[in-house]
Design a protein around this motif. Structure first.
Motif, short mmCIF file in Angstrom:
data_model
loop_
_atom_site.label_atom_id
_atom_site.label_comp_id
_atom_site.label_asym_id
_atom_site.label_seq_id
_atom_site.Cartn_x
_atom_site.Cartn_y
_atom_site.Cartn_z
N MET A 196 -19.52 -1.96 14.81
CA MET A 196 -20.40 -0.82 14.52
C MET A 196 -19.99 -0.16 13.22
O MET A 196 -18.82 0.06 12.95
N GLU A 197 -20.98 0.15 12.38
CA GLU A 197 -20.71 0.78 11.10
C GLU A 197 -20.20 2.21 11.29
O GLU A 197 -20.66 2.93 12.18
N GLU A 198 -19.28 2.60 10.42
CA GLU A 198 -18.68 3.92 10.52
C GLU A 198 -19.70 5.01 10.21
O GLU A 198 -20.52 4.90 9.31
N VAL A 199 -19.64 6.09 11.01
CA VAL A 199 -20.51 7.25 10.81
C VAL A 199 -19.62 8.46 10.52
O VAL A 199 -18.66 8.73 11.24
N LYS A 200 -19.97 9.18 9.46
CA LYS A 200 -19.18 10.34 9.06
C LYS A 200 -20.13 11.49 8.75
O LYS A 200 -21.18 11.29 8.12
N LEU A 201 -19.78 12.69 9.20
CA LEU A 201 -20.58 13.89 8.90
C LEU A 201 -19.74 14.86 8.09
O LEU A 201 -18.66 15.27 8.53
N ILE A 202 -20.23 15.21 6.92
CA ILE A 202 -19.59 16.22 6.08
C ILE A 202 -20.35 17.53 6.28
O ILE A 202 -21.57 17.60 6.07
N GLY A 203 -19.63 18.57 6.73
CA GLY A 203 -20.30 19.83 7.02
C GLY A 203 -19.34 21.00 6.91
O GLY A 203 -18.22 20.87 6.42
N THR A 204 -19.80 22.17 7.36
CA THR A 204 -18.94 23.35 7.43
C THR A 204 -19.13 24.02 8.78
O THR A 204 -20.19 23.94 9.39
N TRP A 205 -18.10 24.72 9.23
CA TRP A 205 -18.07 25.30 10.57
C TRP A 205 -19.10 26.40 10.78
O TRP A 205 -19.51 26.67 11.90
N LYS A 249 -20.86 7.97 18.06
CA LYS A 249 -19.50 8.35 17.70
C LYS A 249 -19.42 8.52 16.18
O LYS A 249 -19.95 7.71 15.43
N TYR A 250 -18.76 9.59 15.76
CA TYR A 250 -18.69 9.88 14.33
C TYR A 250 -17.42 10.66 14.01
O TYR A 250 -16.79 11.24 14.89
N GLU A 251 -17.09 10.65 12.73
CA GLU A 251 -15.97 11.46 12.23
C GLU A 251 -16.54 12.68 11.54
O GLU A 251 -17.45 12.57 10.71
N TYR A 252 -16.00 13.86 11.88
CA TYR A 252 -16.44 15.09 11.22
C TYR A 252 -15.46 15.46 10.12
O TYR A 252 -14.24 15.47 10.35
N VAL A 289 -22.86 10.05 6.33
CA VAL A 289 -22.49 8.79 5.69
C VAL A 289 -22.46 7.72 6.78
O VAL A 289 -21.70 7.81 7.74
N HIS A 290 -23.30 6.70 6.63
CA HIS A 290 -23.42 5.65 7.64
C HIS A 290 -23.21 4.30 6.95
O HIS A 290 -24.01 3.90 6.11
N GLY A 291 -22.11 3.67 7.30
CA GLY A 291 -21.81 2.38 6.67
C GLY A 291 -21.64 2.50 5.17
O GLY A 291 -22.00 1.58 4.42
N GLY A 292 -21.10 3.64 4.72
CA GLY A 292 -20.87 3.83 3.29
C GLY A 292 -22.07 4.35 2.52
O GLY A 292 -21.97 4.65 1.33
N ARG A 293 -23.22 4.48 3.19
CA ARG A 293 -24.43 4.97 2.52
C ARG A 293 -24.70 6.41 2.97
O ARG A 293 -24.60 6.72 4.15
N ALA A 294 -25.06 7.26 2.01
CA ALA A 294 -25.18 8.69 2.28
C ALA A 294 -26.63 9.14 2.42
O ALA A 294 -27.51 8.69 1.68
N GLU A 320 -34.28 12.83 10.99
CA GLU A 320 -35.24 11.72 11.09
C GLU A 320 -34.52 10.38 11.01
O GLU A 320 -34.88 9.44 11.73
N TYR A 321 -33.52 10.29 10.15
CA TYR A 321 -32.75 9.05 10.03
C TYR A 321 -32.05 8.73 11.34
O TYR A 321 -32.06 7.57 11.80
N ILE A 322 -31.43 9.73 11.94
CA ILE A 322 -30.74 9.52 13.22
C ILE A 322 -31.73 9.06 14.28
O ILE A 322 -31.45 8.13 15.06
N GLU A 323 -32.90 9.68 14.31
CA GLU A 323 -33.91 9.32 15.31
C GLU A 323 -34.35 7.87 15.16
O GLU A 323 -34.54 7.15 16.15
N GLU A 324 -34.50 7.41 13.93
CA GLU A 324 -34.97 6.05 13.70
C GLU A 324 -33.85 5.02 13.84
O GLU A 324 -34.09 3.88 14.27
N THR A 325 -32.64 5.40 13.50
CA THR A 325 -31.51 4.46 13.54
C THR A 325 -30.99 4.26 14.96
O THR A 325 -30.60 3.15 15.33
N TRP A 326 -30.99 5.32 15.74
CA TRP A 326 -30.53 5.25 17.14
C TRP A 326 -31.68 5.72 18.04
O TRP A 326 -31.74 6.89 18.44
#
Length: 223
Positions: free
Chosen positions: A1-10, A28-31, A57-62, A71-77
């Motif tokens: 499974m490709e790595e999923v990462k979320l860049i955000g603020t609290w 599953k993702y890294e925050y 960031v999903h599989g190195g693509r942002a 919308e991306y999340i809805e279509e991807t999963w």
């Protein structure tokens, strides 16, 4: 499974939209917490255009911009869909998502302004709430598109976690006990979802932050 990462603020409701969607989908993702006062090389690399959060960031693509990410999340999963299947209901959901995005600055103006400008902004914000109350909510539905949380609920989710804090920070009440009963019922229903309940911002951390920010805005406006 490709790595999923979320860049955000609290403190960002835009980050939380994405957090909620990922958790509702069981992804599953890294925050990664971003310091917007000292933007990281990672943020500048993955969102060089706006240099803002959130970024997925999903599989190195942002992917940037919270509603685009949703919308991306809805279509991807596609499991546990967050948009209605029916084309009309899906279009209606997207209409209110766009409405929420277009009118977000109205509420920001209530927080950022003082005096007559704030009175005007408050009136405009209450008109937006009236439109949502009368046209977006109601019937037998507990939420925007039924009894199950969807993308529209996530876009308006800041009502449930931030609005009361902002009201207290700037001393302007938009929702009181006798106003907008459908919105208030929706807030309760939204907050009662197990995943949402476990992933709401800490009010005790947010209130001092927004009070301090409000004080800075007042000082700047009255100089």
């Amino acid at each position: 499974m490709e790595e999923v990462k979320l860049i955000g603020t609290w403190r960002s409701p835009y980050s939380y939209r994405v957090t909620w969607a990922l958790k509702l989908k069981g992804v599953k993702y890294e925050y990664v917490e971003e310091d917007l006062s000292n933007k990281s090389e990672m943020l500048l690399k993955y969102n060089p255009v706006h240099k803002k959060i959130p970024v997925l960031v999903h599989g190195g693509r942002a992917i940037a911009e919270s509603t685009v990410i949703l919308e991306y999340i809805e279509e991807t999963w596609p499991n546990n869909p967050l948009l209605p299947i029916d084309p009309f209901e899906k279009a209606r959901a997207r209409f209110w998502i766009k409405f929420g995005e277009d009118k977000g600055s109205v509420f920001g103006n209530v927080f950022r302004t003082v005096g007559e400008e704030q009175v005007k902004a408050t009136k405009e914000a209450k008109e937006v709430l009236r439109l949502i109350e009368e046209h977006a909510l109601g019937g037998k539905n507990k939420l925007f598109c039924g009894d199950k949380i969807g993308l529209t609920d996530l876009v308006f989710g800041w009502f449930a976690g931030w609005l009361q804090v902002l009201e207290e920070a700037n001393g302007v009440k938009l929702l009181d006990h006798n106003s907008f009963p459908k919105i208030q019922a929706w807030i309760e229903n939204f907050r009662e979802d197990a995943i949402i309940k476990e992933n709401l911002p800490n009010r005790d951390e947010m209130l001092p932050y927004f009070k301090h920010l409000r004080e800075k805005l007042i000082a700047s406006a009255t100089q």
